[in-house]
Design an enzyme around this catalytic site. Structure first.
Site, PDB file in Angstrom:
ATOM      1  N   ASN A   6       0.847  -1.193   0.000  1.00 11.85           N
ATOM      2  CA  ASN A   6       0.000   0.000   0.000  1.00 11.85           C
ATOM      3  C   ASN A   6       0.888   1.251   0.000  1.00 11.85           C
ATOM      4  O   ASN A   6       1.664   1.451   0.935  1.00 11.85           O
ATOM      5  CB  ASN A   6      -0.898  -0.051   1.239  1.00 11.85           C
ATOM      6  CG  ASN A   6      -1.875   1.096   1.274  1.00 11.85           C
ATOM      7  OD1 ASN A   6      -1.506   2.218   0.950  1.00 11.85           O
ATOM      8  ND2 ASN A   6      -3.095   0.852   1.678  1.00 11.85           N
ATOM      9  N   ASP A   8      -0.149   4.476  -0.237  1.00 12.49           N
ATOM     10  CA  ASP A   8      -0.854   5.726   0.104  1.00 12.49           C
ATOM     11  C   ASP A   8      -0.001   6.698   0.916  1.00 12.49           C
ATOM     12  O   ASP A   8      -0.071   7.910   0.741  1.00 12.49           O
ATOM     13  CB  ASP A   8      -2.103   5.426   0.944  1.00 12.49           C
ATOM     14  CG  ASP A   8      -3.139   4.633   0.183  1.00 12.49           C
ATOM     15  OD1 ASP A   8      -3.012   4.508  -1.048  1.00 12.49           O
ATOM     16  OD2 ASP A   8      -4.078   4.131   0.825  1.00 12.49           O
ATOM     17  N   HIS A   9       0.800   6.121   1.837  1.00 13.07           N
ATOM     18  CA  HIS A   9       1.539   7.009   2.751  1.00 13.07           C
ATOM     19  C   HIS A   9       2.598   7.834   2.044  1.00 13.07           C
ATOM     20  O   HIS A   9       2.995   8.892   2.522  1.00 13.07           O
ATOM     21  CB  HIS A   9       2.176   6.199   3.878  1.00 13.07           C
ATOM     22  CG  HIS A   9       1.146   5.597   4.784  1.00 13.07           C
ATOM     23  ND1 HIS A   9       0.261   6.368   5.506  1.00 13.07           N
ATOM     24  CD2 HIS A   9       0.828   4.320   5.047  1.00 13.07           C
ATOM     25  CE1 HIS A   9      -0.543   5.577   6.189  1.00 13.07           C
ATOM     26  NE2 HIS A   9      -0.223   4.327   5.916  1.00 13.07           N
ATOM     27  N   HIS A  42      -5.626   3.659  -2.190  1.00 10.83           N
ATOM     28  CA  HIS A  42      -6.974   4.010  -1.725  1.00 10.83           C
ATOM     29  C   HIS A  42      -7.324   5.406  -2.238  1.00 10.83           C
ATOM     30  O   HIS A  42      -6.712   6.390  -1.822  1.00 10.83           O
ATOM     31  CB  HIS A  42      -6.981   3.966  -0.187  1.00 10.83           C
ATOM     32  CG  HIS A  42      -8.324   4.160   0.413  1.00 10.83           C
ATOM     33  ND1 HIS A  42      -8.553   3.985   1.765  1.00 10.83           N
ATOM     34  CD2 HIS A  42      -9.534   4.502  -0.112  1.00 10.83           C
ATOM     35  CE1 HIS A  42      -9.835   4.220   2.034  1.00 10.83           C
ATOM     36  NE2 HIS A  42     -10.447   4.551   0.907  1.00 10.83           N
ATOM     37  N   ARG A  44      -9.489   8.080  -1.783  1.00 13.40           N
ATOM     38  CA  ARG A  44     -10.499   8.549  -0.833  1.00 13.40           C
ATOM     39  C   ARG A  44     -11.346   9.655  -1.436  1.00 13.40           C
ATOM     40  O   ARG A  44     -10.906  10.390  -2.305  1.00 13.40           O
ATOM     41  CB  ARG A  44      -9.820   9.076   0.436  1.00 13.40           C
ATOM     42  CG  ARG A  44      -9.354   7.974   1.355  1.00 13.40           C
ATOM     43  CD  ARG A  44      -8.778   8.535   2.636  1.00 13.40           C
ATOM     44  NE  ARG A  44      -8.556   7.464   3.583  1.00 13.40           N
ATOM     45  CZ  ARG A  44      -9.414   7.122   4.533  1.00 13.40           C
ATOM     46  NH1 ARG A  44     -10.546   7.783   4.689  1.00 13.40           N
ATOM     47  NH2 ARG A  44      -9.142   6.123   5.344  1.00 13.40           N
ATOM     48  N   ARG A  48      -7.217  12.779   0.069  1.00 13.91           N
ATOM     49  CA  ARG A  48      -6.181  13.283   0.973  1.00 13.91           C
ATOM     50  C   ARG A  48      -4.794  12.697   0.695  1.00 13.91           C
ATOM     51  O   ARG A  48      -3.803  13.258   1.083  1.00 13.91           O
ATOM     52  CB  ARG A  48      -6.575  13.059   2.430  1.00 13.91           C
ATOM     53  CG  ARG A  48      -6.348  11.662   2.926  1.00 13.91           C
ATOM     54  CD  ARG A  48      -6.464  11.613   4.428  1.00 13.91           C
ATOM     55  NE  ARG A  48      -7.859  11.618   4.837  1.00 13.91           N
ATOM     56  CZ  ARG A  48      -8.347  10.801   5.756  1.00 13.91           C
ATOM     57  NH1 ARG A  48      -7.574   9.949   6.353  1.00 13.91           N
ATOM     58  NH2 ARG A  48      -9.613  10.841   6.090  1.00 13.91           N
ATOM     59  N   GLU A  68      -8.542   0.397  -3.313  1.00 11.13           N
ATOM     60  CA  GLU A  68      -9.442   0.449  -2.161  1.00 11.13           C
ATOM     61  C   GLU A  68     -10.404   1.597  -2.389  1.00 11.13           C
ATOM     62  O   GLU A  68      -9.979   2.703  -2.745  1.00 11.13           O
ATOM     63  CB  GLU A  68      -8.651   0.702  -0.884  1.00 11.13           C
ATOM     64  CG  GLU A  68      -7.804  -0.464  -0.464  1.00 11.13           C
ATOM     65  CD  GLU A  68      -6.999  -0.151   0.785  1.00 11.13           C
ATOM     66  OE1 GLU A  68      -7.134   0.948   1.350  1.00 11.13           O
ATOM     67  OE2 GLU A  68      -6.225  -1.019   1.175  1.00 11.13           O
ATOM     68  N   THR A  99      -8.637   3.506   7.785  1.00  5.46           N
ATOM     69  CA  THR A  99      -9.888   2.742   7.785  1.00  5.46           C
ATOM     70  C   THR A  99     -10.026   2.032   9.125  1.00  5.46           C
ATOM     71  O   THR A  99      -9.207   1.190   9.480  1.00  5.46           O
ATOM     72  CB  THR A  99      -9.869   1.716   6.627  1.00  5.46           C
ATOM     73  OG1 THR A  99      -9.398   2.379   5.466  1.00  5.46           O
ATOM     74  CG2 THR A  99     -11.248   1.163   6.375  1.00  5.46           C
ATOM     75  N   GLU A 149     -11.333  -9.385   2.435  1.00  6.36           N
ATOM     76  CA  GLU A 149     -10.065  -9.039   3.081  1.00  6.36           C
ATOM     77  C   GLU A 149     -10.378  -8.892   4.557  1.00  6.36           C
ATOM     78  O   GLU A 149     -11.191  -8.041   4.946  1.00  6.36           O
ATOM     79  CB  GLU A 149      -9.484  -7.734   2.520  1.00  6.36           C
ATOM     80  CG  GLU A 149      -8.183  -7.364   3.246  1.00  6.36           C
ATOM     81  CD  GLU A 149      -7.378  -6.273   2.545  1.00  6.36           C
ATOM     82  OE1 GLU A 149      -7.406  -6.197   1.294  1.00  6.36           O
ATOM     83  OE2 GLU A 149      -6.728  -5.502   3.257  1.00  6.36           O
ATOM     84  N   HIS A 189      -4.216  -4.594   7.486  1.00  3.30           N
ATOM     85  CA  HIS A 189      -4.393  -3.472   8.403  1.00  3.30           C
ATOM     86  C   HIS A 189      -3.616  -3.696   9.698  1.00  3.30           C
ATOM     87  O   HIS A 189      -3.895  -4.651  10.429  1.00  3.30           O
ATOM     88  CB  HIS A 189      -5.857  -3.193   8.749  1.00  3.30           C
ATOM     89  CG  HIS A 189      -6.058  -1.739   9.089  1.00  3.30           C
ATOM     90  ND1 HIS A 189      -5.704  -1.210  10.299  1.00  3.30           N
ATOM     91  CD2 HIS A 189      -6.496  -0.702   8.349  1.00  3.30           C
ATOM     92  CE1 HIS A 189      -5.942   0.094  10.287  1.00  3.30           C
ATOM     93  NE2 HIS A 189      -6.416   0.431   9.118  1.00  3.30           N
ATOM     94  N   GLY A 211       0.827  -1.484   4.382  1.00  3.38           N
ATOM     95  CA  GLY A 211       1.281  -0.152   3.990  1.00  3.38           C
ATOM     96  C   GLY A 211       2.144   0.521   5.028  1.00  3.38           C
ATOM     97  O   GLY A 211       3.341   0.697   4.863  1.00  3.38           O
TER      98      GLY A 211
HETATM   99  N1  PXP Z   1      -6.152  -3.099   3.708  1.00  2.25           N
HETATM  100  C1  PXP Z   1      -7.111  -2.133   3.755  1.00  2.25           C
HETATM  101  C2  PXP Z   1      -8.460  -2.453   3.224  1.00  2.25           C
HETATM  102  C3  PXP Z   1      -6.822  -0.846   4.258  1.00  2.25           C
HETATM  103  O1  PXP Z   1      -7.780   0.090   4.288  1.00  2.25           O
HETATM  104  C4  PXP Z   1      -5.521  -0.573   4.694  1.00  2.25           C
HETATM  105  C5  PXP Z   1      -5.178   0.798   5.170  1.00  2.25           C
HETATM  106  O2  PXP Z   1      -5.239   1.686   4.088  1.00  2.25           O
HETATM  107  C6  PXP Z   1      -4.559  -1.591   4.607  1.00  2.25           C
HETATM  108  C7  PXP Z   1      -4.899  -2.852   4.135  1.00  2.25           C
HETATM  109  C8  PXP Z   1      -3.135  -1.380   5.022  1.00  2.25           C
HETATM  110  O3  PXP Z   1      -3.063  -1.083   6.387  1.00  2.25           O
HETATM  111  P1  PXP Z   1      -1.699  -0.619   7.012  1.00  2.25           P
HETATM  112  O4  PXP Z   1      -1.343   0.690   6.401  1.00  2.25           O
HETATM  113  O5  PXP Z   1      -2.007  -0.528   8.472  1.00  2.25           O
HETATM  114  O6  PXP Z   1      -0.689  -1.682   6.691  1.00  2.25           O
END
Ligand code: PXP
Length: 235
Positions: A6, A8-9, A42, A44, A48, A68, A99, A149, A189, A211
């Site tokens: 992931n 996103d960060h 993701h 959003r 963001r 996502e 999330t 998931e 997550h 992520g």
């Molecule tokens: N799976 C889903 C559906 C998520 O929403 C997220 C967070 O964006 C993740 C996995 C990854 O989570 P993390 O960033 O805590 O590894």
């Protein structure tokens, strides 16, 4: 078990200054050199972190995207245009930092059944991000999802407190039920370099989406090494 990274960060950090650093596309290129299944992004409602254009630029690299998304018409249209490898339907609240819980599939099963139809018809694999709850697993099967998931947030929190057994058992039973119903099972997550080994105790997991911990580690060891280290742990 395959890994979805992931990213996103990286976009969150980039957006903090409104510029182009760190460059998301460079990050995607580095990640794609590793033995990963997909890049998870993701989009959003408030954009963001990931922006619409990021998705198209990453797709151009030939990446499999696991998108996502909230179950809204606006994002559905984007998914149908982008044609990612898979979508994972997640709940979304504006104020949340990340999330926070699984999607209530049971409570909106007729809506979701209709909502995912065009996505499936377009050849996109559809996953439901749910808590380890039998009712939600059965509802995901009912609506015709390909995957669930499992939300591992409760497990991850419990792991930090040192007592994760009950949460791990919940994940195992939900995964078993899902697979008996014919669903494929992913998880994600809050997974990190310390707790991820326990995912190997859940039979038949297809994919982990991770992520925060990978991007955090990459600050110290670089993205390539952070991904390699995670791949080593889930082998
Ligand atoms: N799976 C889903 C559906 C998520 O929403 C997220 C967070 O964006 C993740 C996995 C990854 O989570 P993390 O960033 O805590 O590894």
């Amino acid at each position: 078990m395959k890994l979805g990274v992931n990213i996103d960060h990286i976009a969150t950090l980039r957006n903090a200054r409104g510029g182009i650093e760190p460059n998301l596309i460079e990050a995607a290129k580095i990640a794609l050199k590793e033995d990963i299944l997909a890049l998870t992004m993701h989009l959003r409602e408030d954009r963001r972190h990931i922006k619409d254009n990021d998705l198209y630029e990453v797709k151009k690299l030939g990446a499999k995207i696991n998108l996502e998304m909230a179950a809204t018409k606006e994002i559905q249209q984007i998914a149908l245009d982008l044609l990612p490898y898979s979508v994972c339907i997640v709940p979304e609240r504006r104020q949340e930092v990340t999330t926070e819980g699984g999607l209530d599939v049971f409570g909106q099963k007729e809506y979701l059944k209709e909502f995912i139809k065009p996505l499936k018809e377009a050849g996109i694999l559809v996953s439901m991000f749910i808590d380890a709850d039998f009712k939600q697993v059965e509802a995901s099967n009912y609506i015709g999802a390909d995957y669930i998931e499992l939300h591992t947030g409760c497990f991850s929190n419990a792991f930090e407190k040192g007592d994760f057994k009950i949460e791990l058992e919940k994940l195992k039973s939900a995964s078993k039920l899902a697979q008996n119903l014919g669903l494929k099972v992913n998880a994600g997550h809050g997974l990190n370099y310390e707790n991820v080994y326990l995912m190997k105790e859940i039979d038949g997991l297809s994919e982990l989406n991770i992520g925060h911990s990978i991007i955090s580690k990459s600050i110290f060891v670089g993205l390539e090494n952070a991904i390699k280290q995670m791949l080593e742990l889930i082998k």
